[in-house]
Scaffold this active site. Sequence first.
Site, PDB file in Angstrom:
ATOM      1  N   ARG A  88      -5.263   5.467  -8.119  1.00 41.76           N
ATOM      2  CA  ARG A  88      -5.159   6.923  -8.227  1.00 41.76           C
ATOM      3  C   ARG A  88      -4.960   7.351  -9.678  1.00 41.76           C
ATOM      4  O   ARG A  88      -5.579   8.320 -10.146  1.00 41.76           O
ATOM      5  CB  ARG A  88      -4.025   7.415  -7.341  1.00 41.76           C
ATOM      6  CG  ARG A  88      -4.240   7.079  -5.864  1.00 41.76           C
ATOM      7  CD  ARG A  88      -2.944   7.058  -5.075  1.00 41.76           C
ATOM      8  NE  ARG A  88      -2.324   8.381  -5.038  1.00 41.76           N
ATOM      9  CZ  ARG A  88      -1.064   8.568  -4.641  1.00 41.76           C
ATOM     10  NH1 ARG A  88      -0.312   7.531  -4.264  1.00 41.76           N
ATOM     11  NH2 ARG A  88      -0.563   9.782  -4.621  1.00 41.76           N
ATOM     12  N   LEU A 112       0.861  -1.178   0.000  1.00 36.85           N
ATOM     13  CA  LEU A 112       0.000   0.000   0.000  1.00 36.85           C
ATOM     14  C   LEU A 112       0.901   1.233   0.000  1.00 36.85           C
ATOM     15  O   LEU A 112       1.976   1.224   0.597  1.00 36.85           O
ATOM     16  CB  LEU A 112      -0.892   0.032   1.248  1.00 36.85           C
ATOM     17  CG  LEU A 112      -1.893  -1.110   1.436  1.00 36.85           C
ATOM     18  CD1 LEU A 112      -2.599  -0.954   2.782  1.00 36.85           C
ATOM     19  CD2 LEU A 112      -2.913  -1.148   0.307  1.00 36.85           C
ATOM     20  N   ASP A 113       0.459   2.296  -0.664  1.00 35.93           N
ATOM     21  CA  ASP A 113       1.202   3.548  -0.609  1.00 35.93           C
ATOM     22  C   ASP A 113       1.292   4.028   0.833  1.00 35.93           C
ATOM     23  O   ASP A 113       0.444   3.701   1.667  1.00 35.93           O
ATOM     24  CB  ASP A 113       0.504   4.626  -1.449  1.00 35.93           C
ATOM     25  CG  ASP A 113       0.442   4.269  -2.925  1.00 35.93           C
ATOM     26  OD1 ASP A 113       1.313   3.516  -3.380  1.00 35.93           O
ATOM     27  OD2 ASP A 113      -0.487   4.752  -3.604  1.00 35.93           O
ATOM     28  N   ARG A 114       2.302   4.836   1.120  1.00 34.24           N
ATOM     29  CA  ARG A 114       2.509   5.337   2.479  1.00 34.24           C
ATOM     30  C   ARG A 114       1.230   5.959   3.044  1.00 34.24           C
ATOM     31  O   ARG A 114       0.875   5.714   4.206  1.00 34.24           O
ATOM     32  CB  ARG A 114       3.627   6.386   2.479  1.00 34.24           C
ATOM     33  CG  ARG A 114       3.916   6.986   3.859  1.00 34.24           C
ATOM     34  CD  ARG A 114       4.884   8.138   3.767  1.00 34.24           C
ATOM     35  NE  ARG A 114       4.295   9.239   2.993  1.00 34.24           N
ATOM     36  CZ  ARG A 114       4.944  10.345   2.638  1.00 34.24           C
ATOM     37  NH1 ARG A 114       6.224  10.477   2.956  1.00 34.24           N
ATOM     38  NH2 ARG A 114       4.339  11.289   1.950  1.00 34.24           N
TER      39      ARG A 114
END
Length: 292
Positions: free
Chosen positions: A227, A126-128
């Site tokens: 995104r 997962l992205d930060r």
Amino acid sequence: MKQRVPEEAAGERVDRYVASLPEIGSRAEAERLLAAGAVLLDGDAPPKSRRLSGGEEPEPPPRAVAAEPMELRIAWEDEHLLVVDKPAGLVVHPAPGHSVGTLANALVDRGAAGGDEHRPGIVHRLDRDTSGLIVVARSEEAHRRLQSLVRRRALERHYVTLVVGRPRSRRGRIEAPIGRDRRDPVRHSLDTESPREAITHFELVELLARHALLDVRLETGRTHQIRVHLAAIDLPVAGDLVYGRPHELGLERQFLHARRLAFRHPFTDEVVETESPLPPDLTAALNQARGV
């Protein structure tokens, strides 16, 4: 890679240059190191197809991840694997600028193992600033079997996101290859020299005055996929600093939460289903969008 890239290497592909180094010695080893993010130039892990400029500053590959005690919410676990509910702001694995204090450090302390020593046990990420569920292996065999689930697209991953705008349909399928942007290596986009298959499904949950709440299911799992795909159909994610609407509804991060993870246990074949509640910051933004 200890010496600066020589000027005469300008224009050469990264993978071919790395493979030519005496300490590497083969195209296969170069591919493995690049895929693992262990080749760093000017602080960035470049795609294998990037053309060198000459003069780049290499960095040594990251060391094996050290265990660090950290409080984590464990949504599900047994002796083979665990599902963690990651908070926003926590980097998943060590990278330039984040050598310690990552989720991987905490997972090693919890018995994570298997796969790359720089990201032990991890088969997806997962992205930060994306919160929510991630499944992690506790052995080499568990890692191998979880990887098989991901390859067969048998790891069901649902996200909840708030976008700016109104979808043209109640549900949809976005199929558009993505990769590192041609002009900006920090971004990923459809305009890329290294396209990889990417498929995203979405369904409208709630239509608001200026926003829409969506359930999103990943069929593939490329970097920044949700995104990038939603921005490509004019539905930017609220709060997204890179692809969407920064600070929308007072958000300090993108409104993106991995809310549901489901799969058949790779050892027992039982169905594992886990869910994560919407975090307080996203709940507050959603209520503001509703006018509550």
